[in-house]
Design a protein around this motif. Structure first.
Motif, mmCIF file in Angstrom:
data_model
loop_
_atom_site.group_PDB
_atom_site.id
_atom_site.type_symbol
_atom_site.label_atom_id
_atom_site.label_comp_id
_atom_site.label_asym_id
_atom_site.label_seq_id
_atom_site.Cartn_x
_atom_site.Cartn_y
_atom_site.Cartn_z
ATOM 1 N N LYS A 1 -3.419 3.985 0.546
ATOM 2 C CA LYS A 1 -4.119 3.861 -0.738
ATOM 3 C C LYS A 1 -3.393 2.883 -1.656
ATOM 4 C CE LYS A 1 -5.938 8.567 -1.187
ATOM 5 N NZ LYS A 1 -5.736 9.839 -1.879
ATOM 6 N N GLY A 2 -4.177 2.198 -2.503
ATOM 7 C CA GLY A 2 -3.632 1.427 -3.620
ATOM 8 C C GLY A 2 -2.679 0.321 -3.232
ATOM 9 N N ASP A 3 -1.980 -0.181 -4.246
ATOM 10 C CA ASP A 3 -0.944 -1.196 -4.052
ATOM 11 C C ASP A 3 0.010 -1.112 -5.240
ATOM 12 O OD1 ASP A 3 0.565 -3.341 -3.128
ATOM 13 O OD2 ASP A 3 -0.838 -4.882 -3.786
ATOM 14 N N TYR A 4 1.230 -1.575 -5.016
ATOM 15 C CA TYR A 4 2.280 -1.609 -6.020
ATOM 16 C C TYR A 4 2.122 -2.897 -6.822
ATOM 17 C CZ TYR A 4 7.317 -1.761 -7.417
ATOM 18 O OH TYR A 4 8.508 -1.820 -8.083
ATOM 19 N N VAL A 5 2.100 -2.800 -8.149
ATOM 20 C CA VAL A 5 1.863 -3.988 -8.985
ATOM 21 C C VAL A 5 2.936 -5.061 -8.776
ATOM 22 C CG1 VAL A 5 3.058 -3.120 -11.063
ATOM 23 C CG2 VAL A 5 1.147 -4.739 -11.290
ATOM 24 N N ASN A 6 4.123 -4.685 -8.304
ATOM 25 C CA ASN A 6 5.150 -5.680 -8.010
ATOM 26 C C ASN A 6 4.980 -6.324 -6.637
ATOM 27 O OD1 ASN A 6 6.334 -5.434 -10.494
ATOM 28 N ND2 ASN A 6 8.091 -4.242 -9.826
ATOM 29 N N PHE A 7 3.973 -5.859 -5.866
ATOM 30 C CA PHE A 7 3.555 -6.546 -4.632
ATOM 31 C C PHE A 7 2.133 -7.068 -4.865
ATOM 32 C CE2 PHE A 7 6.069 -3.341 -1.726
ATOM 33 C CZ PHE A 7 7.267 -3.833 -2.214
ATOM 34 N N PRO A 8 1.884 -7.882 -5.898
ATOM 35 C CA PRO A 8 0.509 -8.240 -6.240
ATOM 36 C C PRO A 8 -0.166 -9.022 -5.125
ATOM 37 C CG PRO A 8 2.024 -9.693 -7.382
ATOM 38 C CD PRO A 8 2.865 -8.624 -6.716
ATOM 39 N N ALA B 1 0.858 -1.188 0.000
ATOM 40 C CA ALA B 1 0.000 0.000 0.000
ATOM 41 C C ALA B 1 0.890 1.233 0.000
ATOM 42 C CB ALA B 1 -0.908 0.014 1.230
ATOM 43 N N TYR B 2 0.299 2.366 -0.323
ATOM 44 C CA TYR B 2 1.043 3.631 -0.344
ATOM 45 C C TYR B 2 0.527 4.569 0.737
ATOM 46 C CZ TYR B 2 2.937 2.281 -4.870
ATOM 47 O OH TYR B 2 3.599 1.624 -5.883
ATOM 48 N N GLY B 3 1.470 5.298 1.346
ATOM 49 C CA GLY B 3 1.110 6.328 2.317
ATOM 50 C C GLY B 3 1.306 7.701 1.700
ATOM 51 N N PHE B 4 0.265 8.495 1.701
ATOM 52 C CA PHE B 4 0.349 9.861 1.173
ATOM 53 C C PHE B 4 0.533 10.879 2.293
ATOM 54 C CE2 PHE B 4 -1.163 7.422 -2.278
ATOM 55 C CZ PHE B 4 -0.859 8.110 -3.438
ATOM 56 N N HIS B 5 0.340 10.403 3.535
ATOM 57 C CA HIS B 5 0.544 11.224 4.739
ATOM 58 C C HIS B 5 1.078 10.296 5.824
ATOM 59 C CE1 HIS B 5 -2.028 14.196 2.788
ATOM 60 N NE2 HIS B 5 -2.892 13.214 2.573
ATOM 61 N N PRO B 6 1.741 10.852 6.848
ATOM 62 C CA PRO B 6 2.133 10.003 7.976
ATOM 63 C C PRO B 6 0.893 9.369 8.612
ATOM 64 C CG PRO B 6 3.220 12.146 8.098
ATOM 65 C CD PRO B 6 2.182 12.251 7.017
#
Length: 460
Positions: free
Chosen positions: A406-413, A316-321
């Protein structure tokens, strides 16, 4: 079905491994031993023509195919029961033109070999840390690492890709995609994920001169989690983009938190830059030193060695702490981890003029440009009896964190993500479907989460 199939009789070439061959068992194995599949044939290609022949053969015989380089697909997408694996790992030539700062790299190369060959010419490519990861999939999905904040993702440095694509009803051919020709395929190859459009056989990268770097490692006891993680999350994106850092929180049974990082600069400067981290909690171990870049790659590779053979990972991605509640979720899940091999790992990506965040989310297929950090939630085990418990733990953990990431990295499917097109590709999914339709209209390159063929003439 078989009557209509064209019998042109393409022969497989390269090193061909069938069931019953003494090397079959080793040849079919994935890095993630959670998967144990039995392909009909594995072709280790040695030149581009071997790849073309394998794709044609698969199409003529109606056999499902998979592309494979480093075997690191977390969900086993590079293997298939009863199909053909087209493996490029024996295509591993590297040519470096230091004067023009470009490198031609075949896609079978693992990262350790890429780093070494480039280092011989004192240049580097921003890429990942695991030494045996294949460059092919890493690049196609994005490619994050300890030079990312300064030099961008691996795919940001990709200038050209040579790819074998399906052609006509039963054929295959090689095309070259760069800014001048097949620019849409180059766009899609920069973050659109591996195995979707064809089989990449060679990349041309921009490379950067490199000599020494400074690295650090700071370790705390587990009890410092609430003091350390919030400080790292504010500090990591705000510090100079010459410094990319990570933090890993182990299961409570292990009882440690470790932050590591790499600076394009001196050890003296790095000691000054990490002061905010050293003031958080009570560090029990601190290392800061300047090393040749190649030694730094070996230092960061160590955490990827000797891991348990089976695993479940989600990202997942963090856009804020994370707010206090998010940090508490991490503490709660790691204090009830299924075993000592469960962790949360986080790396800085954006902020402070980072090269990742300066690129528009639509300029390449990789959309997560504004994220400050990336998370990897992982559980590892050995015995099949532990499998469901570990997989469920990752699933619940991801769900609990969802309000804050948010989301996920396609290389961490992650096959448990329902709306994976949005998670991996965001605003770029519509365009990726159009590229898929153009280059693979018959959906030859498909797997559980492959990009579907888009509808003609419609966006989205």
């Amino acid at each position: 079905m078989t009557q209509n199939r064209k019998k042109t009789g393409t022969r497989l070439t390269g090193r061909i491994v069938f069931p019953g061959n003494p090397s079959y068992n080793a040849a079919r194995m994935e890095y993630n031993r959670r998967f144990s599949k039995f392909p009909k044939v594995i072709v280790f290609c040695r030149r581009t023509q071997d790849v073309i022949n394998a794709v044609k053969w698969a199409r003529e015989h109606g056999v499902r195919l998979r592309a494979r380089s480093g075997r690191h697909s977390y969900e086993g997408f590079s293997t298939v029961n009863g199909g053909i694996i087209i493996d490029v790992s024996e295509m591993n030539k590297i040519k470096v033109d230091r004067k023009n700062r470009v490198a031609l790299v075949q896609t079978g190369n693992p990262l350790a070999r890429v780093y070494k060959k480039l280092w011989d010419k004192r240049v580097a490519l921003p890429a990942g840390t695991a030494p045996d990861v294949g460059l092919a999939g890493l690049t196609l999905g994005g490619g994050i690492g300890l030079l990312s904040r300064k030099y961008g993702l691996t795919c940001d440095n990709l200038k050209q890709v040579k790819m074998v694509v399906a052609s006509g009803r039963y054929g295959a051919k090689t095309i070259v995609a760069n800014r001048r020709k097949h620019a849409d395929l180059l766009w899609a190859s920069r973050g659109g994920g591996g195995g979707n459009f064809g089989i990449a056989t060679a990349y041309t990268f921009r490379v950067r001169p490199i000599s020494t770097v400074s690295i650090y490692s700071v370790t705390w006891k587990w009890g410092d989690l609430e003091k350390v993680l919030p400080v790292w999350q504010r500090w990591a994106p705000s510090v100079t983009n010459r410094l990319t850092s990570t933090i890993e929180v182990a299961a409570k049974q292990v009882g440690t938190i470790e932050s590591t990082g790499q600076l394009l600069g001196s050890a003296k400067e790095l000691r000054r830059l990490i002061k905010p981290l050293l003031r958080a909690g009570t560090p029990v171990k601190v290392l800061v030193k300047t090393v040749p870049f190649i030694e730094a790659t070996q230092f960061f590779a160590e955490s990827d060695l000797n891991l348990e053979p089976k695993f479940k990972i989600s990202g997942a991605y963090g856009f804020h702490p994370l707010p206090r509640e998010g940090v508490r979720i991490i503490r709660d899940f790691l204090s009830k981890a299924p075993n000592r091999h469960s962790t949360v790992w986080c790396q800085s990506l954006g902020g402070a003029g980072s090269a990742v965040s300066l690129v528009s989310p639509t300029a390449t297929a990789y959309p997560h440009r504004k994220a400050e950090t990336i998370y990897e939630l992982s559980a590892r085990w050995r015995s099949n009896a532990e499998q469901q418990r570990n997989i469920q733990w990752v699933k619940r953990f991801r769900r609990a964190l969802r309000p804050f990431v948010k989301g996920d990295y396609v290389n961490f499917p992650d096959l448990q993500i329902k709306n994976w097109p949005k998670a991996y590709y965001g605003v770029n999914f519509g365009r990726l479907k159009q590229v898929k339709r153009k280059y693979d209209p018959h959906n030859v390159f498909r797997f559980a989460q492959s990009i579907p063929v888009g509808k003609r003439g419609r966006k989205g």
